[in-house]
Design a protein around this motif. Structure first.
Motif, PDB file in Angstrom:
ATOM      1  N   GLN A  25      52.783  55.924  47.886  1.00 33.19           N
ATOM      2  CA  GLN A  25      52.889  54.748  47.020  1.00 33.19           C
ATOM      3  C   GLN A  25      53.642  55.084  45.732  1.00 33.19           C
ATOM      4  N   ARG A  28      57.270  55.341  46.599  1.00 39.38           N
ATOM      5  CA  ARG A  28      57.840  54.013  46.827  1.00 39.38           C
ATOM      6  C   ARG A  28      58.167  53.335  45.495  1.00 39.38           C
ATOM      7  N   ALA A  45      55.989  45.118  41.496  1.00 37.59           N
ATOM      8  CA  ALA A  45      54.881  44.652  42.341  1.00 37.59           C
ATOM      9  C   ALA A  45      55.371  43.671  43.405  1.00 37.59           C
ATOM     10  N   ALA A  48      57.487  45.642  46.007  1.00 35.62           N
ATOM     11  CA  ALA A  48      56.644  46.545  46.796  1.00 35.62           C
ATOM     12  C   ALA A  48      55.591  45.799  47.609  1.00 35.62           C
ATOM     13  N   ILE A  50      52.696  44.800  46.484  1.00 34.48           N
ATOM     14  CA  ILE A  50      51.445  45.443  46.103  1.00 34.48           C
ATOM     15  C   ILE A  50      50.969  44.755  44.830  1.00 34.48           C
ATOM     16  N   GLU A  51      49.646  44.622  44.675  1.00 36.19           N
ATOM     17  CA  GLU A  51      49.085  43.939  43.513  1.00 36.19           C
ATOM     18  C   GLU A  51      49.593  44.531  42.199  1.00 36.19           C
ATOM     19  N   HIS A  52      49.803  43.639  41.237  1.00 38.28           N
ATOM     20  CA  HIS A  52      50.316  44.022  39.922  1.00 38.28           C
ATOM     21  C   HIS A  52      49.465  45.118  39.288  1.00 38.28           C
ATOM     22  N   VAL A  54      47.619  47.414  40.617  1.00 35.45           N
ATOM     23  CA  VAL A  54      47.813  48.699  41.302  1.00 35.45           C
ATOM     24  C   VAL A  54      49.137  49.319  40.879  1.00 35.45           C
ATOM     25  N   ILE A  55      50.179  48.506  40.836  1.00 37.04           N
ATOM     26  CA  ILE A  55      51.494  49.005  40.413  1.00 37.04           C
ATOM     27  C   ILE A  55      51.456  49.452  38.959  1.00 37.04           C
ATOM     28  N   THR A  58      49.911  52.778  38.837  1.00 37.37           N
ATOM     29  CA  THR A  58      50.824  53.763  39.430  1.00 37.37           C
ATOM     30  C   THR A  58      51.944  54.112  38.444  1.00 37.37           C
ATOM     31  N   THR A 130      55.204  36.410  53.968  1.00 37.10           N
ATOM     32  CA  THR A 130      55.195  36.297  52.510  1.00 37.10           C
ATOM     33  C   THR A 130      55.564  34.907  52.002  1.00 37.10           C
TER      34      THR A 130
END
Length: 159
Positions: A25, A28, A45, A48, A50-52, A54-55, A58, A130
């Motif tokens: 992740q 990525r 986000a 990717a 992926i939830e904001h 989480v990003i 990261t 999506t």
């Protein structure tokens, strides 16, 4: 089978990421930033998928390792842009050829026509998954983006 393929490809990449103390992740996120910088955390986000939150964590982890930097966007100070540092660019330059080799090796068993068809099919599926609304075969609305946060069991019990 698609999930198994993705896990197998990721397992091959992890061999090269582990010595760099990077998760797939994190790599990525570095890839996305490298391709689109400067880019906001929200834009990372979305790309990717992926939830904001989480990003954001990261990116902060990568910033703590001095692989990314953050700064207010010049024309809109409310937006914070993320960029790679020299160290971040070096890691992407080191791993990108490996990642490409892994994908190329996996694709080597299919013809060019099959590759084109596969990319087209996967793109079509991604767009479908999506899109903002989903309907069943009868045209009835079954999922809205606003419903995505509700647990599946809650959605099923509403029926």
């Amino acid at each position: 089978d698609l999930a198994r393929l993705l896990y197998a490809l990721e397992a091959q990449l992890i061999v090269y990421l582990r010595p760099l103390r990077l998760s797939p992740q994190q790599y990525r996120v570095l890839q996305i930033i490298a391709q689109l910088e400067p880019i906001s955390v929200g834009e990372v986000a979305r790309v990717a998928v992926i939830e904001h939150s989480v990003i954001s964590r990261t990116v902060d982890q990568l910033r703590d390792r001095k692989l990314t930097s953050k700064a207010p966007r010049p024309n809109n100070g409310r937006v914070v842009d993320v960029r790679l540092t020299a160290a971040g660019r070096e890691i992407v330059a080191q791993i990108q050829p490996v990642a490409e080799t892994i994908v190329t090796a996996a694709m080597s068993v299919i013809s060019d026509d099959e590759r084109v068809a596969l990319v087209s099919i996967l793109s079509k599926m991604f767009e479908h998954v999506t899109s903002s609304e989903k309907t069943n075969w009868d045209g009835d609305l079954i999922v809205r983006k606003s419903d995505r946060a509700r647990p599946l069991c809650a959605k099923l019990s509403d029926d």
